[in-house]
Design a protein around this motif. Structure first.
Motif, short mmCIF file in Angstrom:
data_model
loop_
_atom_site.label_atom_id
_atom_site.label_comp_id
_atom_site.label_asym_id
_atom_site.label_seq_id
_atom_site.Cartn_x
_atom_site.Cartn_y
_atom_site.Cartn_z
N VAL A 126 0.84 -1.20 0.00
CA VAL A 126 0.00 0.00 0.00
C VAL A 126 0.87 1.25 0.00
CG1 VAL A 126 -1.62 1.35 1.39
CG2 VAL A 126 -2.02 -1.09 1.04
N LYS A 127 1.91 1.25 0.82
CA LYS A 127 2.80 2.41 0.89
C LYS A 127 3.54 2.62 -0.43
CE LYS A 127 6.58 4.42 3.60
NZ LYS A 127 7.50 4.23 4.75
N ALA A 128 4.00 1.52 -1.04
CA ALA A 128 4.74 1.62 -2.30
C ALA A 128 3.87 2.19 -3.42
CB ALA A 128 5.27 0.24 -2.70
N ASP A 156 -4.17 5.04 8.63
CA ASP A 156 -4.60 6.14 7.77
C ASP A 156 -5.25 5.67 6.46
OD1 ASP A 156 -3.58 7.96 9.61
OD2 ASP A 156 -1.58 7.89 8.70
N VAL A 157 -5.42 4.37 6.31
CA VAL A 157 -6.00 3.81 5.09
C VAL A 157 -7.45 3.39 5.34
CG1 VAL A 157 -5.82 1.95 3.38
CG2 VAL A 157 -3.74 3.05 4.27
N GLU A 158 -8.32 3.63 4.37
CA GLU A 158 -9.72 3.20 4.47
C GLU A 158 -9.84 1.80 3.88
OE1 GLU A 158 -14.17 4.28 2.71
OE2 GLU A 158 -12.44 5.55 2.21
N PHE A 159 -10.42 0.89 4.64
CA PHE A 159 -10.60 -0.49 4.19
C PHE A 159 -12.08 -0.79 3.99
CE2 PHE A 159 -6.53 -0.62 6.46
CZ PHE A 159 -5.72 -1.16 5.46
N ILE A 160 -12.37 -1.39 2.84
CA ILE A 160 -13.74 -1.76 2.49
C ILE A 160 -13.84 -3.29 2.52
CG2 ILE A 160 -15.53 -1.65 0.72
CD1 ILE A 160 -13.96 0.83 -0.39
#
Length: 214
Positions: A126-128, A156-160
């Motif tokens: 995700v960071k890359a 800080d990431v939204e997960f669905i």
């Protein structure tokens, strides 16, 4: 002797009540967990996301994730937890993904060996890619723990969530099936372990992120 028995009764009474209370809390928590999990359904519609992560190890997970990628619900797909000996070509044949899609938009993680590892390796991916919204594909019984570990690794990431429902884990029949009951109980215990780790690590994280004094 009578005095000793009186002391033993006095000692064991609160211990018995404590044990009974713990068992009751565990049982109520398990029923709530099972009710939540067995009521999960694959969403009728899915908002567009930056990427898709599928955690290997369960029924129809990878096929579902590839279908979402084909439907352009995400730009790339990470298959996390692939066995190190599994060749890319074998995985492609297994999933029936076409060459163009597999070569352009599917990444494979062979390092993760458990859900914590899935979260760690997914965070790197995700960071890359500088993603902010991710669709998570895993089986319904595994979703609560997966979301907890991923959210802790990437706050800080939204997960669905996109749960893939096991056919024997439905609202009406799970409690009557030994295999389904065993799966839910095992996952509930692992989920409690995940929550315990989060509670232990939270003060340490807060302390490390706090500004140092002058």
């Amino acid at each position: 002797m009578t005095r000793l028995l009186a002391r033993l009764r006095k000692f064991f009474q609160p211990v018995t009540l404590l044990l009974f209370g713990l068992v009751l809390v565990f049982a109520v928590g398990f029923l709530a967990f099972s009710d939540k999990v067995t009521n999960m359904r694959e969403p009728a519609s899915v908002p567009a996301a930056d990427g898709i992560i599928v955690l290997t190890g369960g029924q129809s997970r990878i096929e579902t994730a590839i279908a979402l990628l084909k439907g352009q619900h995400g730009k790339r797909l990470l298959i996390s937890g692939v066995h190190p000996s599994t060749k890319r070509q074998a995985l492609q044949r297994f999933t029936h993904a076409d060459d163009a899609l597999f070569n352009c938009c599917i990444d494979i993680d062979r390092s993760a060996q458990d859900t914590v590892g899935n979260a760690t390796e997914s965070a790197k991916w995700v960071k890359a890619n500088d993603y902010r919204r991710i669709i998570v594909v895993t089986n319904n019984y595994h979703m609560p723990r997966s979301m907890a570990e991923l959210s802790r690794a990437m706050p800080d990431v939204e997960f669905i969530p996109y749960p893939v429902v096991r056919t024997d884990l439905n609202q009406d029949s799970w409690i009557k099936q030994g295999d389904a009951l065993r799966v839910l109980m095992t996952e509930y215990v692992k989920y409690l372990g995940s929550m315990a780790r989060a509670a232990i690590s939270a003060p340490q994280i807060a302390e490390s992120s706090a500004p140092s004094g002058a």
